[in-house]
Design a protein around this motif. Structure first.
Motif, mmCIF file in Angstrom:
data_model
loop_
_atom_site.group_PDB
_atom_site.id
_atom_site.type_symbol
_atom_site.label_atom_id
_atom_site.label_comp_id
_atom_site.label_asym_id
_atom_site.label_seq_id
_atom_site.Cartn_x
_atom_site.Cartn_y
_atom_site.Cartn_z
ATOM 1 N N LYS A 1 -110.495 -19.119 -6.418
ATOM 2 C CA LYS A 1 -111.298 -18.744 -5.259
ATOM 3 C C LYS A 1 -111.241 -17.403 -5.028
ATOM 4 O O LYS A 1 -109.778 -17.039 -5.235
ATOM 5 C CB LYS A 1 -110.576 -19.582 -4.170
ATOM 6 N N GLY A 2 -112.267 -16.820 -4.716
ATOM 7 C CA GLY A 2 -112.131 -15.252 -4.535
ATOM 8 C C GLY A 2 -112.691 -14.317 -5.599
ATOM 9 O O GLY A 2 -112.764 -13.226 -5.540
ATOM 10 N N GLU A 3 -112.403 -14.914 -6.844
ATOM 11 C CA GLU A 3 -112.731 -14.278 -7.981
ATOM 12 C C GLU A 3 -114.303 -14.050 -8.129
ATOM 13 O O GLU A 3 -114.898 -14.876 -7.993
ATOM 14 C CB GLU A 3 -112.043 -14.891 -9.297
ATOM 15 N N HIS A 4 -114.627 -13.138 -9.092
ATOM 16 C CA HIS A 4 -116.072 -12.831 -9.248
ATOM 17 C C HIS A 4 -116.370 -13.616 -10.481
ATOM 18 O O HIS A 4 -115.750 -13.606 -11.324
ATOM 19 C CB HIS A 4 -116.487 -11.238 -9.406
ATOM 20 N N ILE A 5 -117.496 -14.012 -10.589
ATOM 21 C CA ILE A 5 -118.189 -14.598 -11.663
ATOM 22 C C ILE A 5 -119.479 -13.793 -12.062
ATOM 23 O O ILE A 5 -120.195 -13.656 -11.315
ATOM 24 C CB ILE A 5 -118.395 -16.177 -11.834
ATOM 25 N N TYR A 6 -119.241 -13.266 -13.400
ATOM 26 C CA TYR A 6 -120.554 -12.661 -13.764
ATOM 27 C C TYR A 6 -120.875 -12.878 -15.467
ATOM 28 O O TYR A 6 -119.920 -12.816 -16.180
ATOM 29 C CB TYR A 6 -120.421 -11.060 -13.620
ATOM 30 N N GLN B 1 -114.430 -21.709 -4.195
ATOM 31 C CA GLN B 1 -113.692 -22.869 -4.540
ATOM 32 C C GLN B 1 -113.068 -22.384 -6.043
ATOM 33 O O GLN B 1 -113.468 -21.782 -6.684
ATOM 34 C CB GLN B 1 -114.346 -24.029 -4.516
ATOM 35 N N ASN B 2 -111.835 -23.094 -6.190
ATOM 36 C CA ASN B 2 -111.268 -23.168 -7.356
ATOM 37 C C ASN B 2 -112.170 -24.037 -8.552
ATOM 38 O O ASN B 2 -112.666 -24.790 -8.124
ATOM 39 C CB ASN B 2 -109.758 -23.655 -7.406
ATOM 40 N N ILE B 3 -111.893 -23.321 -9.780
ATOM 41 C CA ILE B 3 -112.716 -24.183 -10.848
ATOM 42 C C ILE B 3 -111.600 -24.756 -11.759
ATOM 43 O O ILE B 3 -111.619 -24.164 -12.974
ATOM 44 C CB ILE B 3 -113.815 -23.524 -11.399
ATOM 45 N N LYS B 4 -111.099 -25.773 -11.476
ATOM 46 C CA LYS B 4 -110.203 -26.442 -12.572
ATOM 47 C C LYS B 4 -111.003 -27.342 -13.079
ATOM 48 O O LYS B 4 -111.023 -27.366 -14.400
ATOM 49 C CB LYS B 4 -108.972 -26.980 -11.687
ATOM 50 N N GLU B 5 -111.830 -28.153 -12.457
ATOM 51 C CA GLU B 5 -112.671 -28.977 -13.031
ATOM 52 C C GLU B 5 -114.013 -28.614 -12.405
ATOM 53 O O GLU B 5 -114.150 -28.257 -11.239
ATOM 54 C CB GLU B 5 -112.398 -30.536 -12.774
ATOM 55 N N LEU B 6 -115.282 -29.028 -13.233
ATOM 56 C CA LEU B 6 -116.657 -28.461 -12.592
ATOM 57 C C LEU B 6 -117.715 -29.546 -13.330
ATOM 58 O O LEU B 6 -117.543 -29.700 -14.481
ATOM 59 C CB LEU B 6 -116.997 -27.080 -12.960
ATOM 60 N N SER B 7 -118.522 -29.959 -12.355
ATOM 61 C CA SER B 7 -119.425 -30.821 -12.615
ATOM 62 C C SER B 7 -120.542 -30.252 -12.255
ATOM 63 O O SER B 7 -120.975 -29.666 -11.396
ATOM 64 C CB SER B 7 -119.122 -32.199 -12.181
ATOM 65 N N ARG C 1 -111.589 -25.368 -21.814
ATOM 66 C CA ARG C 1 -112.079 -24.278 -21.250
ATOM 67 C C ARG C 1 -113.396 -23.912 -22.032
ATOM 68 O O ARG C 1 -113.395 -22.980 -22.895
ATOM 69 C CB ARG C 1 -111.103 -23.070 -21.351
ATOM 70 N N ARG C 2 -114.146 -24.736 -21.874
ATOM 71 C CA ARG C 2 -115.701 -24.946 -22.434
ATOM 72 C C ARG C 2 -116.368 -23.689 -22.163
ATOM 73 O O ARG C 2 -117.238 -23.023 -22.988
ATOM 74 C CB ARG C 2 -116.291 -26.059 -22.006
ATOM 75 N N PHE C 3 -116.433 -23.077 -20.960
ATOM 76 C CA PHE C 3 -117.198 -21.963 -20.413
ATOM 77 C C PHE C 3 -116.246 -20.878 -19.716
ATOM 78 O O PHE C 3 -115.070 -20.959 -19.507
ATOM 79 C CB PHE C 3 -117.947 -22.388 -19.482
ATOM 80 N N ILE C 4 -116.581 -19.847 -19.982
ATOM 81 C CA ILE C 4 -115.718 -18.421 -19.299
ATOM 82 C C ILE C 4 -115.298 -18.658 -18.046
ATOM 83 O O ILE C 4 -114.332 -18.122 -17.608
ATOM 84 C CB ILE C 4 -116.314 -17.057 -19.606
ATOM 85 N N PHE C 5 -115.894 -19.333 -16.938
ATOM 86 C CA PHE C 5 -115.726 -19.660 -15.670
ATOM 87 C C PHE C 5 -114.790 -20.383 -15.532
ATOM 88 O O PHE C 5 -114.237 -20.732 -14.370
ATOM 89 C CB PHE C 5 -116.998 -19.786 -14.814
ATOM 90 N N CYS C 6 -114.613 -21.539 -16.433
ATOM 91 C CA CYS C 6 -113.455 -22.635 -16.130
ATOM 92 C C CYS C 6 -112.149 -22.072 -15.964
ATOM 93 O O CYS C 6 -111.609 -20.993 -16.663
ATOM 94 C CB CYS C 6 -113.278 -23.223 -17.617
ATOM 95 N N GLY C 7 -111.230 -22.534 -15.041
ATOM 96 C CA GLY C 7 -110.070 -22.172 -14.597
ATOM 97 C C GLY C 7 -110.073 -20.858 -13.796
ATOM 98 O O GLY C 7 -108.768 -20.554 -13.244
ATOM 99 N N GLN D 1 -123.239 -33.736 -15.616
ATOM 100 C CA GLN D 1 -122.488 -33.256 -17.026
ATOM 101 C C GLN D 1 -121.393 -32.510 -16.490
ATOM 102 O O GLN D 1 -121.529 -31.849 -15.385
ATOM 103 C CB GLN D 1 -123.347 -32.435 -17.757
ATOM 104 N N LYS D 2 -120.222 -32.837 -16.920
ATOM 105 C CA LYS D 2 -119.062 -32.145 -16.819
ATOM 106 C C LYS D 2 -118.934 -30.908 -17.617
ATOM 107 O O LYS D 2 -119.136 -31.055 -18.611
ATOM 108 C CB LYS D 2 -117.985 -33.052 -16.929
ATOM 109 N N LEU D 3 -118.723 -29.722 -16.944
ATOM 110 C CA LEU D 3 -118.787 -28.525 -17.222
ATOM 111 C C LEU D 3 -117.442 -27.922 -17.939
ATOM 112 O O LEU D 3 -117.189 -27.129 -18.741
ATOM 113 C CB LEU D 3 -119.505 -27.541 -16.836
ATOM 114 N N CYS D 4 -116.215 -28.158 -16.888
ATOM 115 C CA CYS D 4 -115.238 -27.820 -17.190
ATOM 116 C C CYS D 4 -114.002 -29.097 -16.888
ATOM 117 O O CYS D 4 -114.173 -29.729 -15.945
ATOM 118 C CB CYS D 4 -114.783 -26.762 -16.166
#
Length: 157
Positions: free
Chosen positions: A111-116, A71-77, A102-108, A94-97
């Motif tokens: 879908k399909g992108e890798h998070i490490y 899923q896309n991460i425009k907003e993340l809770s 862009r509080r964290f590197i994974f915000c924004g 807590q709302k993270l994104c």
């Protein structure tokens, strides 16, 4: 023979969707402290490791986490529930994104992108009482679609 090959191919392609339970992963197991996790997302598992159980009780410890986004991460809770004997005794959200932050590197991420992520995490835990606990963690986007979900089992003897 072609029918047999086709049947095997169909079984291989659909087998993951037949099983809705992921294996239990060991995060750490040292002395009296054991931590395990299992993805509660029926479609996706993820990877998580830490440098050692004893490091959790320090102010900051290092983790490694990886997954492919469904899923896309425009907003993340994030919702966290502490469960003891099958009853939720503590809930935290807590709302993270947020769309403009862009509080964290994974915000924004899309879908399909890798998070490490490899680096420090601070939980502020200085003591884990004896007992067995379940901590349920769910991350979901602005459309309330699951991004990641895990149930952690913590045993302190």
């Amino acid at each position: 023979m072609k029918m047999l090959n086709a049947a095997i191919l169909i079984l291989v392609l659909f087998y993951p969707s037949l099983s809705t339970e992921w294996p239990t992963h060991t995060v750490c197991k040292e002395n009296n402290l054991e931590i395990y996790y299992k993805s509660c997302d029926p479609v996706q598992d993820f990877a998580l490791s830490i440098d050692g159980c004893s490091n959790i009780l320090t102010n900051t410890f290092n983790i490694r986490a990886a997954m492919v986004l469904r899923q896309n991460i425009k907003e993340l809770s994030m919702d966290i529930n502490l469960i003891i004997n099958g009853k939720s005794i503590l809930a935290y959200s807590q709302k993270l994104c947020e769309p403009n932050g862009r509080r964290f590197i994974f915000c924004g991420k899309k879908k399909g992108e890798h998070i490490y992520y490899e680096g420090p995490v601070t939980l502020g835990i200085h003591e884990i009482p004896q007992g067995e606990y379940t901590v349920s963690v769910k991350l979901y986007n602005g459309d309330h679609l699951t991004v990641a979900c895990a149930d952690f089992t913590i045993k302190n003897k």
